[in-house]
Design an enzyme around this catalytic site. Structure first.
Site, PDB file in Angstrom:
ATOM      1  CE1 TYR A  71      -2.503  -3.167   1.199  1.00  0.00           C
ATOM      2  CE2 TYR A  71      -4.119  -2.128  -0.001  1.00  0.00           C
ATOM      3  CZ  TYR A  71      -3.687  -3.178   0.853  1.00  0.00           C
ATOM      4  OH  TYR A  71      -5.071  -3.992   0.013  1.00  0.00           O
ATOM      5  CD  GLU A 126     -17.001 -10.761 -12.314  1.00  0.00           C
ATOM      6  OE1 GLU A 126     -16.830 -11.471 -10.695  1.00  0.00           O
ATOM      7  OE2 GLU A 126     -15.490 -10.005 -12.206  1.00  0.00           O
ATOM      8  CG  HIS A 131      -9.431 -15.584   0.830  1.00  0.00           C
ATOM      9  ND1 HIS A 131     -10.254 -15.911   1.088  1.00  0.00           N
ATOM     10  CD2 HIS A 131      -9.280 -14.048  -0.129  1.00  0.00           C
ATOM     11  CE1 HIS A 131     -11.295 -15.259  -0.398  1.00  0.00           C
ATOM     12  NE2 HIS A 131     -10.368 -14.929  -0.932  1.00  0.00           N
TER      13      HIS A 131
END
Ligand code: X8Z
Ligand code: ZN
Length: 668
Positions: A237, A396, A523
């Protein structure tokens, strides 16, 4: 193709250097004050011309490599044969080699001494957030661990709940079945059984691999100049205030979250009773309609306030109007062109997979693909004619718009402004599309119910998705950061302590450090960072609010639909066309007309303000807004430091609790 060739410096390079240097001087102050120096830089080459030449070659080769890998992955995802899988694995292995070669070349430069900000930033991107710094054997070991953990996750099968007490014939329920049961069952016993089955069978088998994975990712991070893997994850970031800003943002969301939790708890007690849901306490994780308790919108029958408007769904109208999957994509395309954005290119319509094909196995998870050749963009979706799919189509296609608008940038900049932007943009569009006002404008919805009730029910549905999600999305990487910093001895008790403290969620049965409940979320074994979803959650409301302001909308944010607003489209285009070429804080500063350059929850709080006021009035008799942390809750997961004698008492206690649970099951 794989070797990164050195070429002689030519006068052309000097000219490029001068232009870039001028650009860098202008831009330099933008990145300067957020720049972060890695602690160790292996390289000593500070020659700008050589760095420029390396990046130019890298750009072309990385795009080619991306095209090859995407093509092989697409072929397998849309036709899952062994041959296509082998070809995909070969291409991915080649890409891993290319990444390692790239890293080896990039690390020869000392990017801290290269004056050009753009070149410095690109070199830093190539030498951080990468495991290529590991030796080949450790690099391969890490990849092997991740693929084994993903295989374990993909092959978990659980036993159905035996309502009649008989042992089930087959234990072949997979994750999609588990999710359906968690969303639809209202039997506390069945939900408890499925929750325990899934968490027991997914985490423990991969625990040792996960511990080794943490070790190796830490080693790679330290070679790259970081204290640990968590610091390296945050580095993506490019902002030294980032972690602190996110913590502050979650604190600002907590008052709304606690009002929602108090209201939902009251409704759950009405349904399951105080034995299952402790009054004034945390919520047990198994009765919120979702195996991870991250999205509570699957229990509208229990929590939506106004019965005559239980579920906001236009599927029936879509079927009545004879919608086809193709028409759903054409409707989405028209949404974007109405804002002045681009239509889908011919390659999109020619190569996308819009429906599940007959006669071959495909991966049905919806996804948007960029083939890195600046012309080929596709969606793969097993589209059914219903509202959920219509929303996914728009989501999408927003990713495709992003790909198209940054297509002319260098390869390294063809990405979201930070890891949260792609999802943030795609979800911001949905705040206009999944909206009673929008569905009315496109002829899919006629609200004949009370507008006030419609709005509160709609806002409640959105809060069950978005507000309930906030603390969950925040803690996943906080857990990973903590492990990489302090070690893996108490992984499970740390996981549940973070969940209980930030989310007011506790396990429905006792859990120990023998378990690895965080791995229930894909994840974690799949090595996919998660903070981007928390960032996306706040960003979507910031982008939505900015587009609504540009469209001169003045009503409550949840009624804003930017459909057909060219001014809103210009706000969106200004984000998309920058890709990752501008620091994301600059993009946010432009988006908010200078109001802020941070990820902020303020827009989200303004969006839910009408609901917050309603919740406060509904909760006015509640003694505890939020949850009290009872010692019984902590006892469900805290590692007890026990003397020998007490240890045996504890194991008797756990056996006793387990026996009670089993007895309950058999009574049901
Ligand atoms: O992982 C995903 C997508 C892939 S980008 C399926 N999401 C997060 C999750 O499922 O936890 C989308 C929403 C949040
Ligand atoms: Zn997405």
């Amino acid at each position: 193709m794989l070797g990164l060739k050195r070429t002689k410096r030519g006068c052309q390079t000097k000219m490029i250097a001068r232009v870039l240097l001028l650009h860098a001087v202008l831009v330099g102050q933008v990145y300067g004050n957020w720049d972060i120096d890695a602690r160790i830089v292996q390289g000593s080459n500070a020659d700008l011309g050589e760095a420029l030449q390396f990046l130019k070659e890298y750009d072309a080769e990385a795009s080619d490599m991306c095209f090859r890998v995407s093509t092989a992955q697409w072929k397998y995802a849309t036709n899952m044969t062994e041959a296509n899988k082998r070809k995909m694995m070969e291409e991915q292995a080649l890409k891993a080699k290319f990444d390692k070669l790239t890293w080896r070349k990039a690390i020869t430069f000392d990017w801290t001494r290269i004056p050009d900000v753009e070149v410095k930033r690109q070199l830093r991107m190539l030498t951080t957030n990468t495991r290529a710094s590991l030796t080949d054997d450790k690099f391969n070991e890490l990849h092997q661990l991740i693929s084994e953990m993903k295989e374990i996750y993909a092959h978990v099968r659980v036993c159905p709940y035996a309502f009649n007490g008989e042992k089930p014939m087959f234990c072949d329920l997979e994750l999609s079945d588990v999710q359906k049961i968690m969303a639809s069952s209202r039997s506390h016993f069945e939900l408890l059984h499925i929750w325990k089955e899934w968490h027991d069978k997914v985490g423990t088998p991969m625990k040792n691999r996960f511990i080794r994975y943490i070790q190796l990712t830490n080693q790679a991070a330290r070679i790259n100049g970081f204290l640990d893997a968590g610091e390296e994850m945050r580095f993506a970031y490019e902002d030294r205030d980032f972690d602190n800003d996110l913590a502050i943002s979650l604190q600002k969301i907590q008052p709304l979250y606690k009002e929602l939790l108090a209201y939902v708890r009251r409704k759950l007690i009405d349904t399951y009773g105080p034995k299952v849901v402790r009054p004034e306490g945390s919520l047990p994780a198994h009765i919120l309609g979702n195996i991870w308790a991250q999205d509570w919108s699957n229990i509208p029958d229990i929590v939506l306030p106004y019965a005559n408007f239980r579920n906001f769904d236009v599927t029936g109208e879509m079927l009545k109007q004879g919608f086809t999957p193709l028409q759903m994509f054409q409707m989405a395309e028209e949404f974007f062109t109405s804002l002045g954005l681009k239509p889908m290119p011919p390659e999109f319509w020619r190569h996308s997979m819009l429906e599940k094909p007959n006669g071959r196995r495909v991966q049905c998870t919806a996804s948007a693909w960029d083939f890195c050749n600046r012309v080929d963009f596709r969606i793969k979706q097993c589209t059914e004619v219903d509202m959920k799919n219509l929303i996914t189509v728009h989501h999408e296609m927003a990713h495709i718009q992003y790909y198209m608008y940054y297509a002319d940038l260098p390869h390294l900049y063809r990405d979201g402004a930070n890891p949260g932007f792609h999802e943030g943009v795609a979800n911001a569009v949905i705040l206009s599309v999944f909206n009673p006002v929008h569905f009315r404008r496109v002829g899919l919805f006629e609200n004949n119910t009370d507008l006030y009730e419609l709005n509160i029910n709609f806002l409640m549905l959105m809060a069950l998705r978005k507000v309930a999600y906030a603390p969950f999305a925040y803690i996943i990487d906080q857990w990973r950061y903590e492990l990489s910093e302090s070690g893996t001895t108490k992984m499970n008790s740390l996981w549940w302590d973070l969940r209980q403290t930030n989310q007011g969620i506790v396990p429905p049965v006792p859990r120990t450090d023998y378990h690895l409940d965080a791995a229930s979320k894909r994840h974690i074994p799949a090595d996919v960072p998660y903070t981007k979803y928390y960032v996306a959650l706040l960003l979507e409301f910031q982008i939505h609010e900015a587009m609504c302001r540009a469209a001169r909308f003045e009503g409550p944010l949840h009624e804003c639909d930017v459909y057909r607003s060219r001014e809103a489209g210009r706000v969106l285009i200004d984000i998309l066309r920058n890709g990752k070429s501008r620091h994301w804080r600059d993009v946010i500063r432009a988006l908010t007309r200078g109001e802020t350059d941070k990820i902020s929850p303020d827009s989200m709080l303004r969006y839910f303000d009408p609901l917050l006021r309603w919740l406060k009035s509904q909760n006015r008799r509640e003694r505890v807004i939020g949850w009290t942390t009872f010692k019984e809750d902590k006892a469900l997961f805290e590692p007890l430091v026990l003397s020998g004698a007490r240890r045996s008492v504890r194991s008797i206690f756990i056996v006793f609790v387990f026996a009670i649970t089993v007895t309950y099951n058999s009574l049901e």
